[in-house]
Design an enzyme around this catalytic site. Structure first.
Site, PDB file in Angstrom:
ATOM      1  N   SER A  60       0.902  -0.954  -0.065  1.00 25.29           N
ATOM      2  CA  SER A  60      -0.004  -0.101   0.053  1.00 25.29           C
ATOM      3  C   SER A  60       0.869   1.200   0.029  1.00 25.29           C
ATOM      4  CB  SER A  60      -0.938  -0.078   1.346  1.00 25.29           C
ATOM      5  OG  SER A  60      -1.693   1.269   1.294  1.00 25.29           O
ATOM      6  N   CYS A  97       0.214   3.403  10.477  1.00 18.53           N
ATOM      7  CA  CYS A  97       0.776   4.545   9.709  1.00 18.53           C
ATOM      8  C   CYS A  97       1.458   5.755  10.794  1.00 18.53           C
ATOM      9  CB  CYS A  97      -0.379   5.490   8.965  1.00 18.53           C
ATOM     10  SG  CYS A  97       0.329   6.658   7.877  1.00 18.53           S
ATOM     11  N   LYS A 128      -2.640  -5.188   9.210  1.00 19.08           N
ATOM     12  CA  LYS A 128      -1.240  -4.742   9.045  1.00 19.08           C
ATOM     13  C   LYS A 128      -0.449  -4.112  10.309  1.00 19.08           C
ATOM     14  CE  LYS A 128       1.713  -2.169   5.690  1.00 19.08           C
ATOM     15  NZ  LYS A 128       1.599  -1.441   4.621  1.00 19.08           N
ATOM     16  N   GLY A 148       8.926  -5.500   3.407  1.00 18.66           N
ATOM     17  CA  GLY A 148      10.079  -4.613   4.422  1.00 18.66           C
ATOM     18  C   GLY A 148      11.367  -4.934   3.367  1.00 18.66           C
TER      19      GLY A 148
HETATM   20  C1  LIG Z   1       5.715   6.481   0.114  1.00 16.55           C
HETATM   21  C2  LIG Z   1       5.130   5.254   0.985  1.00 16.55           C
HETATM   22  C3  LIG Z   1       3.625   5.549   1.326  1.00 16.55           C
HETATM   23  C4  LIG Z   1       3.077   4.543   2.032  1.00 16.55           C
HETATM   24  N1  LIG Z   1       1.837   4.503   2.360  1.00 16.55           N
HETATM   25  C5  LIG Z   1       1.211   3.705   3.114  1.00 16.55           C
HETATM   26  C6  LIG Z   1      -0.127   3.624   3.228  1.00 16.55           C
HETATM   27  O1  LIG Z   1      -0.995   4.447   2.810  1.00 16.55           O
HETATM   28  N2  LIG Z   1      -0.837   2.470   4.187  1.00 16.55           N
HETATM   29  C7  LIG Z   1       0.250   1.328   4.468  1.00 16.55           C
HETATM   30  O2  LIG Z   1      -0.433   0.591   5.355  1.00 16.55           O
HETATM   31  N3  LIG Z   1       1.427   1.398   4.169  1.00 16.55           N
HETATM   32  C8  LIG Z   1       1.970   2.381   3.620  1.00 16.55           C
HETATM   33  N4  LIG Z   1       3.263   2.375   3.270  1.00 16.55           N
HETATM   34  C9  LIG Z   1       4.127   1.330   3.885  1.00 16.55           C
HETATM   35  C10 LIG Z   1       4.506   0.213   3.028  1.00 16.55           C
HETATM   36  O3  LIG Z   1       3.071  -0.344   2.480  1.00 16.55           O
HETATM   37  C11 LIG Z   1       5.167  -0.996   3.553  1.00 16.55           C
HETATM   38  O4  LIG Z   1       4.695  -1.330   4.475  1.00 16.55           O
HETATM   39  C12 LIG Z   1       6.866  -0.356   3.880  1.00 16.55           C
HETATM   40  O5  LIG Z   1       7.108   0.496   2.831  1.00 16.55           O
HETATM   41  C13 LIG Z   1       7.693  -1.543   4.169  1.00 16.55           C
HETATM   42  O6  LIG Z   1       7.920  -2.121   2.837  1.00 16.55           O
HETATM   43  P1  LIG Z   1       9.062  -1.809   1.759  1.00 16.55           P
HETATM   44  O7  LIG Z   1      10.493  -1.669   2.573  1.00 16.55           O
HETATM   45  O8  LIG Z   1       9.202  -2.696   0.756  1.00 16.55           O
HETATM   46  O9  LIG Z   1       8.628  -0.320   1.192  1.00 16.55           O
HETATM   47  C14 LIG Z   1       3.888   3.464   2.344  1.00 16.55           C
HETATM   48  C15 LIG Z   1       5.441   3.237   2.361  1.00 16.55           C
HETATM   49  C16 LIG Z   1       5.838   4.273   1.392  1.00 16.55           C
HETATM   50  C17 LIG Z   1       7.410   4.149   1.087  1.00 16.55           C
END
Ligand SMILES: Cc1cc2nc3c(=O)[nH]c(=O)nc-3n(C[C@H](O)[C@H](O)[C@H](O)COP(=O)(O)O)c2cc1C
Ligand SMILES: Cc1cc2nc3c(=O)[nH]c(=O)nc-3n(C[C@H](O)[C@H](O)[C@H](O)COP(=O)(O)OP(=O)(O)OC[C@H]3O[C@@H](n4cnc5c(N)ncnc54)[C@H](O)[C@@H]3O)c2cc1C
Lengths: 305, 256
Positions: A20, A128, A163, A241
């Site tokens: 997300s 969040c 989550k 992550g």
């Molecule tokens: C720019 C950005 C916006 C995000 N917005 C949301 C969100 O709206 N809701 C949510 O549950 N997680 C949000 N996340 C978290 C990601 O879904 C994910 O849990 C987190 O980035 C870890 O994964 P990654 O290291 O692969 O990015 C966001 C992450 C990023 C970088």
């Protein structure tokens, strides 16, 4: 054939979903990647009312990662249902809606509004770090997390994923609390709370002062938490992550995740979701395995936990 | 598919000003679909640090040759890595991204400050042979290597420098009122610091001249997915700099 998974009743062609907030609603990336080849698309955090998000600078690059403080900018659930969801109907991939509320009741109302065809599941965002009310406040107390899960479960027939925030002392305890409250699956990790300071201006880099850390830098923390949670609950776990490659994803699967999500990687490689799935298939073939389920939770940790 | 990720071939890279590089890439798919005002998003290395792509405006694109021109200033780690690219190297290039300039005008004035002149160079070429004028601002004389680059496409070049070492002493906004008062322009297209863009938008509005501005912000995805670079439009609706822009009508993003 080797990659299909059933995640708490959501049938997916591959175990690789998009996280997300990192993939918009999907069509933003349609020029670069075949959306039909993703396991699932988890759309941007949706709230009852439109939100403009945070002021000031919203992202900062950090070593092997990034901080974000978007502040849940989104057009609101009405706009999502009226204009965005219809556009996703042509895609043969489950669409999971990530929801965020200011109160327990708002989570329930969002779940009810989204209990419509075209939505394959709900992901509850109680993690969040970038909003003042709600968000992480629900994700750091077992009792309020459980209350949110019950409110959502009571208002939808869809599979519900909760989550979790990594910004807690005991992640297993949180996982057990949301499972007891009825969640069908658990996803983790959301971003780790972080901060960056501009040493020339002596001010925080982000307008919101603090933000959420994501990307390769968080991967070992995420693998550890997925491993702890997978041992604590029976429901399926979605690991994320810092996943950039299939090798990263395999670590999460071995730690106990039934599926994974790619987030920040999409910004670097828009095809990450598909390439990670292809890489998992190659890995299985290389190891003489026939199905991805043969990896799930198979880490030989010898701890007896 | 109009946007792609491709491994562009480095044709050439040279230094054209203090810490300023001109990079020519071969990326036929991108060159074919590009328009002035659009940008590309480049990976600066293969590993995870620095992690994110770097956005650079197209300073030119030649569909026939299949080439892109980028002009950038070395300001940090990412651009320093790009500066190491040599003829024959490959670079991961995503684009063309964003919405470009409207070309429906007869007598345009382009207004650029610093590296903001890069997208305007592409625009000047696309508008030629219409009579194109450019107003360029820089800190001092040695930054205005741009003059030579614009000479081919532009009939009139107006210059300001902060120290007065070339052209008029001052900033573009000091000279702009005079130029607009002449009544010869039907379009202003501006790229540079935000205050300059807002000022140009106001002055153009006062003279009832349509004005487009190209904004810049920190961005991660470049395609409208991450919402890092959004801003409030004058009507209250949110705009994504990367996907709805970077080029906007001034009245869309500034209260004029
Ligand atoms: C720019 C950005 C916006 C995000 N917005 C949301 C969100 O709206 N809701 C949510 O549950 N997680 C949000 N996340 C978290 C990601 O879904 C994910 O849990 C987190 O980035 C870890 O994964 P990654 O290291 O692969 O990015 C966001 C992450 C990023 C970088
Ligand atoms: C749509 C768009 C088009 C651009 N076109 C050009 C171009 O044609 N030529 C050019 O030289 N530069 C251009 N830029 C700016 C360029 O992207 C940055 O200078 C570059 O990403 C810096 O990377 P770095 O790792 O070298 O510097 P970093 O170490 O990341 O930063 C160095 C300094 O630059 C500032 N900076 C970095 N990125 C941005 C940004 N997006 N907006 C404002 N300040 C920033 C930082 O705050 C810091 O002070 C453009 C930016 C955008 C958003």
């Amino acid at each position: 054939m080797m990659l299909n998974v059933d995640l708490a009743g959501i049938p997916m062609k591959t175990p690789v979903m998009t996280a997300s907030g990192t993939f918009g609603f999907g069509p933003e990336y349609a020029d670069f990647v075949d959306l039909n080849r993703l396991g699932a698309i988890v759309v941007k955090g949706t709230t009852l009312k439109p939100r403009p998000g945070n002021d000031g600078r919203r992202i900062a690059e950090t070593p092997a990662g990034m901080l974000n403080a978007i502040g849940l900018e989104n057009p609101g659930v009405d706009e999502f249902l009226a204009h965005t969801l219809p556009k996703l109907q042509g895609i043969d991939t489950p669409v999971i809606v990530n929801i965020s509320g200011n109160t327990v009741e708002e989570y329930g109302e969002l779940a009810a509004r989204l209990d419509v065809s075209g939505v394959a599941g709900i992901e509850i965002n109680i993690s969040c770090p970038n909003v003042k009310e709600g968000g992480i406040a629900f994700g750091t107390s077992c009792a309020s997390a459980a209350a949110v899960v019950k409110a959502v479960k009571g208002n939808t027939a869809k599979p519900v994923i909760t989550k979790l925030s990594p910004n807690v002392t005991d992640i297993a305890e949180m996982a057990r609390a949301v499972e007891a409250a009825g969640t069908d699956a658990i996803s983790l990790i959301n971003t780790l709370l972080g901060m960056a300071i501009d040493i020339h201006s002596w001010r925080p880099v982000l307008g919101n002062v603090v933000g959420g850390l994501s990307g390769p830098a968080v991967k070992p923390v995420a693998v550890r938490m997925v491993w702890q949670v997978a041992r604590a609950v029976r429901c399926p776990v979605i690991g994320m992550g810092g996943i950039m490659t299939a090798r990263d994803a395999v670590e999460f699967l071995l730690a106990g995740a039934s599926a994974v999500a790619v987030g920040t990687a999409n910004f670097v490689n828009p095809r990450a979701g598909v390439e990670v799935a292809e890489g998992i298939r190659d890995y299985l073939a290389e190891k003489g395995l026939t199905h991805v389920r043969q990896l799930i939770g198979r880490v030989n940790d010898f701890t007896g936990r | 598919m109009s946007k792609t990720v491709s491994m562009a071939l480095v044709r050439d890279q040279k230094t054209i000003g203090p810490l300023v590089k001109l990079l020519t890439l071969e990326a036929p798919e991108i060159a074919k679909n590009a328009r002035p005002g659009q940008f590309v998003h480049l990976r600066v290395n293969d590993g995870p640090a620095p992690l994110l792509r770097r956005p650079l405006s197209l300073a030119g694109a030649d569909a026939g040759q299949g080439t892109l021109t980028l002009i950038y200033r070395i300001v940090g780690q990412g651009t320093a890595l790009l500066a190491r690219l040599k003829t024959g190297d490959r670079v991961d290039c995503m684009g063309p991204l964003g919405a470009g300039f409207d070309l429906d005008c007869e007598r345009p004035l382009l207004v650029g400050g610093g590296m903001g002149l890069a997208p305007l160079l592409y625009l000047a070429g696309a508008l030629c042979p219409r009579p194109v004028a450019v107003l360029m601002g820089g800190r001092s004389q040695e930054e205005l290597f741009w003059q030579g680059l614009f000479a081919e496409a532009c009939r009139h070049i107006h210059i300001t420098t902060d120290d007065g070492s070339l052209g008029r002493r001052g900033v573009t906004l000091d000279l702009l009122p005079e130029l607009l008062a002449g009544g010869e322009f039907d379009r202003v297209a501006a790229c540079g610091p935000r205050l300059m863009l807002e000022g140009a938008g106001r002055l153009a509005a006062r003279h009832k001249i349509a004005c487009q501005v190209s904004l810049e912000d920190y961005m991660a995805c470049g395609v409208g997915a991450c919402l890092s670079c959004t801003c409030a439009g004058a009507d209250g609706r949110r705009r994504k700099v990367c996907a709805d822009g970077p080029v906007f009508w001034a009245g869309e993003v500034f209260a004029l």
